[in-house]
Motif scaffolding. Structure first.
Motif, PDB file in Angstrom:
ATOM      1  N   MET A  12       0.840  -1.185   0.000  1.00  0.00           N
ATOM      2  CA  MET A  12       0.000   0.000   0.000  1.00  0.00           C
ATOM      3  C   MET A  12       0.882   1.244   0.000  1.00  0.00           C
ATOM      4  O   MET A  12       1.836   1.342   0.770  1.00  0.00           O
ATOM      5  CB  MET A  12      -0.900   0.017   1.234  1.00  0.00           C
ATOM      6  CG  MET A  12      -1.867   1.172   1.264  1.00  0.00           C
ATOM      7  SD  MET A  12      -2.350   1.570   2.958  1.00  0.00           S
ATOM      8  CE  MET A  12      -0.833   2.324   3.537  1.00  0.00           C
ATOM      9  N   SER A  13       0.575   2.186  -0.875  1.00  0.00           N
ATOM     10  CA  SER A  13       1.394   3.394  -0.982  1.00  0.00           C
ATOM     11  C   SER A  13       0.782   4.533  -0.184  1.00  0.00           C
ATOM     12  O   SER A  13      -0.431   4.606  -0.004  1.00  0.00           O
ATOM     13  CB  SER A  13       1.531   3.796  -2.452  1.00  0.00           C
ATOM     14  OG  SER A  13       0.246   4.065  -3.002  1.00  0.00           O
ATOM     15  N   LEU A  14       1.633   5.437   0.289  1.00  0.00           N
ATOM     16  CA  LEU A  14       1.204   6.627   1.017  1.00  0.00           C
ATOM     17  C   LEU A  14       1.464   7.853   0.145  1.00  0.00           C
ATOM     18  O   LEU A  14       2.427   7.882  -0.626  1.00  0.00           O
ATOM     19  CB  LEU A  14       1.974   6.747   2.328  1.00  0.00           C
ATOM     20  CG  LEU A  14       1.866   5.576   3.317  1.00  0.00           C
ATOM     21  CD1 LEU A  14       2.751   5.839   4.523  1.00  0.00           C
ATOM     22  CD2 LEU A  14       0.436   5.339   3.751  1.00  0.00           C
ATOM     23  N   ASN A  15       0.615   8.862   0.283  1.00  0.00           N
ATOM     24  CA  ASN A  15       0.844  10.087  -0.475  1.00  0.00           C
ATOM     25  C   ASN A  15       1.514  11.147   0.389  1.00  0.00           C
ATOM     26  O   ASN A  15       1.854  10.891   1.556  1.00  0.00           O
ATOM     27  CB  ASN A  15      -0.460  10.590  -1.107  1.00  0.00           C
ATOM     28  CG  ASN A  15      -1.418  11.168  -0.070  1.00  0.00           C
ATOM     29  OD1 ASN A  15      -1.119  11.223   1.127  1.00  0.00           O
ATOM     30  ND2 ASN A  15      -2.567  11.604  -0.535  1.00  0.00           N
ATOM     31  N   TYR A  16       1.679  12.337  -0.164  1.00  0.00           N
ATOM     32  CA  TYR A  16       2.429  13.382   0.549  1.00  0.00           C
ATOM     33  C   TYR A  16       1.752  13.788   1.848  1.00  0.00           C
ATOM     34  O   TYR A  16       2.408  14.136   2.833  1.00  0.00           O
ATOM     35  CB  TYR A  16       2.603  14.596  -0.364  1.00  0.00           C
ATOM     36  CG  TYR A  16       1.329  15.369  -0.619  1.00  0.00           C
ATOM     37  CD1 TYR A  16       0.984  16.457   0.180  1.00  0.00           C
ATOM     38  CD2 TYR A  16       0.479  15.006  -1.659  1.00  0.00           C
ATOM     39  CE1 TYR A  16      -0.186  17.164  -0.035  1.00  0.00           C
ATOM     40  CE2 TYR A  16      -0.695  15.706  -1.879  1.00  0.00           C
ATOM     41  CZ  TYR A  16      -1.029  16.785  -1.069  1.00  0.00           C
ATOM     42  OH  TYR A  16      -2.193  17.464  -1.284  1.00  0.00           O
ATOM     43  N   ARG A  60      -6.665  -0.580   6.070  1.00  0.00           N
ATOM     44  CA  ARG A  60      -6.099  -0.647   4.719  1.00  0.00           C
ATOM     45  C   ARG A  60      -7.159  -0.418   3.637  1.00  0.00           C
ATOM     46  O   ARG A  60      -6.910   0.281   2.645  1.00  0.00           O
ATOM     47  CB  ARG A  60      -5.452  -2.023   4.526  1.00  0.00           C
ATOM     48  CG  ARG A  60      -4.831  -2.262   3.163  1.00  0.00           C
ATOM     49  CD  ARG A  60      -4.549  -3.741   2.974  1.00  0.00           C
ATOM     50  NE  ARG A  60      -5.797  -4.520   2.957  1.00  0.00           N
ATOM     51  CZ  ARG A  60      -5.850  -5.850   3.005  1.00  0.00           C
ATOM     52  NH1 ARG A  60      -4.727  -6.547   3.116  1.00  0.00           N
ATOM     53  NH2 ARG A  60      -7.007  -6.483   2.979  1.00  0.00           N
ATOM     54  N   LYS A  63      -4.870   7.490   5.995  1.00  0.00           N
ATOM     55  CA  LYS A  63      -3.995   6.323   6.179  1.00  0.00           C
ATOM     56  C   LYS A  63      -2.779   6.720   7.025  1.00  0.00           C
ATOM     57  O   LYS A  63      -2.361   5.997   7.925  1.00  0.00           O
ATOM     58  CB  LYS A  63      -3.558   5.765   4.830  1.00  0.00           C
ATOM     59  CG  LYS A  63      -4.608   4.918   4.123  1.00  0.00           C
ATOM     60  CD  LYS A  63      -4.040   4.320   2.852  1.00  0.00           C
ATOM     61  CE  LYS A  63      -4.957   3.251   2.278  1.00  0.00           C
ATOM     62  NZ  LYS A  63      -6.226   3.789   1.764  1.00  0.00           N
ATOM     63  N   GLY A  64      -2.216   7.891   6.712  1.00  0.00           N
ATOM     64  CA  GLY A  64      -1.089   8.368   7.505  1.00  0.00           C
ATOM     65  C   GLY A  64      -1.483   8.642   8.934  1.00  0.00           C
ATOM     66  O   GLY A  64      -0.736   8.350   9.871  1.00  0.00           O
ATOM     67  N   ASP A  72      -0.030  11.803   3.845  1.00  0.00           N
ATOM     68  CA  ASP A  72       0.285  10.753   4.814  1.00  0.00           C
ATOM     69  C   ASP A  72       1.673  10.972   5.420  1.00  0.00           C
ATOM     70  O   ASP A  72       1.858  10.897   6.637  1.00  0.00           O
ATOM     71  CB  ASP A  72       0.236   9.377   4.135  1.00  0.00           C
ATOM     72  CG  ASP A  72      -1.146   9.003   3.648  1.00  0.00           C
ATOM     73  OD1 ASP A  72      -2.100   9.168   4.428  1.00  0.00           O
ATOM     74  OD2 ASP A  72      -1.266   8.561   2.496  1.00  0.00           O
ATOM     75  N   PRO A  89      -9.082   6.791   3.129  1.00  0.00           N
ATOM     76  CA  PRO A  89      -8.573   7.523   1.965  1.00  0.00           C
ATOM     77  C   PRO A  89      -7.172   8.048   2.234  1.00  0.00           C
ATOM     78  O   PRO A  89      -6.704   8.040   3.375  1.00  0.00           O
ATOM     79  CB  PRO A  89      -9.581   8.667   1.809  1.00  0.00           C
ATOM     80  CG  PRO A  89     -10.067   8.917   3.203  1.00  0.00           C
ATOM     81  CD  PRO A  89     -10.087   7.570   3.869  1.00  0.00           C
ATOM     82  N   PRO A  90      -6.474   8.531   1.202  1.00  0.00           N
ATOM     83  CA  PRO A  90      -5.153   9.129   1.421  1.00  0.00           C
ATOM     84  C   PRO A  90      -5.231  10.246   2.460  1.00  0.00           C
ATOM     85  O   PRO A  90      -6.200  10.976   2.540  1.00  0.00           O
ATOM     86  CB  PRO A  90      -4.796   9.688   0.031  1.00  0.00           C
ATOM     87  CG  PRO A  90      -5.556   8.820  -0.922  1.00  0.00           C
ATOM     88  CD  PRO A  90      -6.849   8.491  -0.223  1.00  0.00           C
ATOM     89  N   GLY A  91      -4.191  10.364   3.250  1.00  0.00           N
ATOM     90  CA  GLY A  91      -4.185  11.337   4.349  1.00  0.00           C
ATOM     91  C   GLY A  91      -4.599  10.678   5.636  1.00  0.00           C
ATOM     92  O   GLY A  91      -3.863  10.715   6.628  1.00  0.00           O
TER      93      GLY A  91
END
Length: 593
Positions: A1-5, A337, A345-346, A7, A341-343
């Motif tokens: 699973m990838s994280l964005n900026y 997981r 997740k972090g 996160d 949504p992105p953000g």
């Protein structure tokens, strides 16, 4: 699973705050052992209380609650809800005594209550047993939980998890060894706030997802038995039906509610207080701050924390029915997981890092306090070997930091040896079964001696070995295990008490003058020529029972509000308010306020 900026921004900000706090308190922690382990005894009740709650919110806790809910519904939480009874006992009967004792660790208590070689042996033994062996096991299972989260969340190969866990431990060990208890406690406050925000957000997102359909949809998709707050008691243990699987046997329920809370040593729920809870009580500004910190801890521990975990746990029954019995706990991480949504997740990753670090940092600081104060300083490098006190304190603080790293390495090894968290929970509960009554009575009965506690500490291991390997019982599935171990341990320590000599009168007199305990101390009091004081124990009992009523009522009231049972919630609100008022009345009559 990838994280964005976004996160990564959450994660980066979290680490910067932790580092800043550690640096802020590093110089203060280096002044003395009292600052390093007890914050100079200056913690206000709210910081001490939040620190207790944060420490008990570990990375494993939501996962274990998810497993309990999957197996026995909401009522499965009585495995730990029962511990409120003993926790409230600590609030009213022991919190002020711990603060009054003016000691650095709860293990040091041994040599102000007992005397001679048995007391010295017990202090050294408990320093190693609790500080190294038991603490490493506890940190080991917390690391197992973190590894499970990383494995599911990021699909990290199993053989690589040790490197990520080691990295998390190293970071935590460094900041806790730099900042001492002040830094640990302030970071606990921050970490708990982040952790609760994260789990509440997750619960809202998952329950309101299309697959669940809100609370109404969740109720429609689950059997009614899974939503009961009180367990359905089964007498036949039939597991062929849903109702049978979600029920508890009468023996199991009695073991939880009737025995476990007073008989078993368990971290954070020690009968009579102990461990990091006692450390926070002894770190408080005064006796009243000690009491209010412990009361806040009990209320927050049982009322504020559980429902976000429970709601996600219930949702995983619907979302992941394919999970096997040993993998139910992973449903919580899978929900993170799959639904965030992105953000966010972090945020949830930071939530678990915060929960993990708050527990590990406290465990490391607590463990180092045993080794330095009760083993190294007591038996190996004593005060009188230094040219002055300032030099001694600097040396002990340095060694405290060194031993923090040593315990971290031992805990990492323990992590590699643990396969299931549930088995370790059962081991810890059973290997302290029967000792609890000694830990309670040593404050209230002069006849308890060092041999009582030595026998009460060792005998449960014999009981555990017999129950597991001879009778093949396994608590909590087989409640006979707990009943058996408690029985033989109680018989053993009572026998040891009466066949050995009492503690010396001068030791008992010093203890009585320092603590001023109530209970059966008449002989000691009269030997000192001190007047009899009016007992406040009846009022303490009233406060204890009413606080239990208040907290359980508030716990179930929140649940009824979530599930829309507003008429029941109003009744429970009335009970909680009456419990609070009665508790205050008892506290005033017993001079606790």
């Amino acid at each position: 699973m990838s994280l964005n900026y976004l996160d990564f921004a959450f994660i980066g900000a979290f680490f910067l705050v932790i580092i800043f706090v550690a640096a802020r308190y590093s110089s203060r922690a280096g002044e003395s052992l009292g600052e390093f382990f007890l914050s100079g005894r200056k913690l206000p009740w709210y910081i001490a209380g939040f620190s207790m709650v944060a420490t008990t919110f570990a990375a494993d806790t939501p996962l274990v609650v998810t497993e309990l809910v999957n197996k026995n519904g909401i009522a499965g939480n009585w495995l730990w809800w029962n511990m409120l009874i003993g926790g409230m006992l600590t609030v009213f009967f022991f919190a002020k005594y711990w603060r009054r004792a003016n000691i650095t660790t709860d293990v040091e208590f041994v040599e102000i209550r007992y005397s001679g070689k048995p007391a010295a042996f017990l202090r050294g033994f408990k320093a190693v047993y609790l500080g190294v062996f038991m603490n490493s096991i506890i940190m080991g299972w917390i690391n197992v939980a973190l590894a499970s989260i990383l494995h599911v969340f990021f699909d990290i190969p199993t053989n690589q998890l040790i490197y990520y866990v080691a990295g998390a431990m190293i970071f935590t060990a460094i900041y806790s060894s730099i900042s001492g208890l002040w830094g640990v406690a302030i970071n606990d406050f921050i970490q708990f706030s982040i952790a609760m925000t994260g789990v509440i957000v997750l619960a809202i997102v998952v329950v309101n997802s299309q697959q669940i359909g809100g609370v109404t949809g969740l109720k429609a998709k689950l059997p009614a038995e899974s939503l009961q707050f009180l367990p359905k008691i089964s007498f036949d243990g039939d597991a062929s039906s849903i109702a049978g699987r979600l029920s508890l046997s009468i023996g199991t329920f009695l073991a939880f509610v009737g025995v476990q809370w007073w008989a078993s040593w368990y971290p954070g729920a020690e009968p009579g207080g102990g461990g990091y809870v006692a450390q926070r009580m002894m770190s408080a500004k005064d006796e009243k701050n000690s009491l209010w910190a412990t009361l806040f801890f009990q209320f927050a521990h049982y009322c504020i924390r559980p429902w976000p975990w429970i709601m996600v746990g219930l949702s995983t029954i619907v979302l992941y029915p394919m999970l096997g019995a040993d993998d139910k706990r992973l449903g919580y991480v899978m929900a993170m997981r799959d639904f965030l949504p992105p953000g966010l997740k972090g945020l949830l990753l930071v939530t678990f890092l915060a929960a993990y670090m708050s527990s590990i940092s406290s465990q490391l600081n607590w463990s180092a306090s045993y080794f330095i104060n009760d083993l190294y300083k007591r038996f190996i490098k004593k005060d009188n070997t230094f040219q002055n006190e300032a030099v001694a304190q600097k040396h002990y603080v340095k060694m405290s930091r060194v031993f923090t790293i040593v315990v971290m390495l031992i805990a990492l090894f323990a992590y590699t040896q643990i396969t299931t968290i549930a088995d370790v929970w059962g081991f810890v509960i059973e290997c302290g079964a029967g000792l609890g009554l000694v830990l309670i009575l040593r404050w209230y009965w002069w006849r308890i001696n060092a041999w009582s506690e030595i026998v009460g500490t060792i005998t449960p291991f014999i009981g555990y070995a017999l129950s597991k390997y001879y009778f093949h019982w396994n608590f909590p599935k087989d409640p006979e295990s707990l009943f058996f171990t408690v029985s033989i341990t109680t018989i053993a320590w009572v026998t040891a008490t009466f066949i050995t000599k009492p503690e010396k009168m001068d030791v008992l007199q010093k203890f009585y003058q320092l603590i001023q305990p109530q209970g059966n101390w008449k002989m000691v009091r009269e030997s000192l020529g001190m007047p009899e004081r009016k007992s406040t124990i009846p009022y303490l009992i009233v406060s204890w029972f009413s606080a239990i009523l208040m907290t359980y009522s508030a716990l179930f009231m929140i649940g009824d509000i979530i599930f829309g049972n507003l008429s029941q919630a109003l009744i429970l609100l009335a009970l909680a308010i009456n419990g609070f008022l009665l508790m205050r009345w008892g506290m005033k009559r017993s001079d606790l306020m």
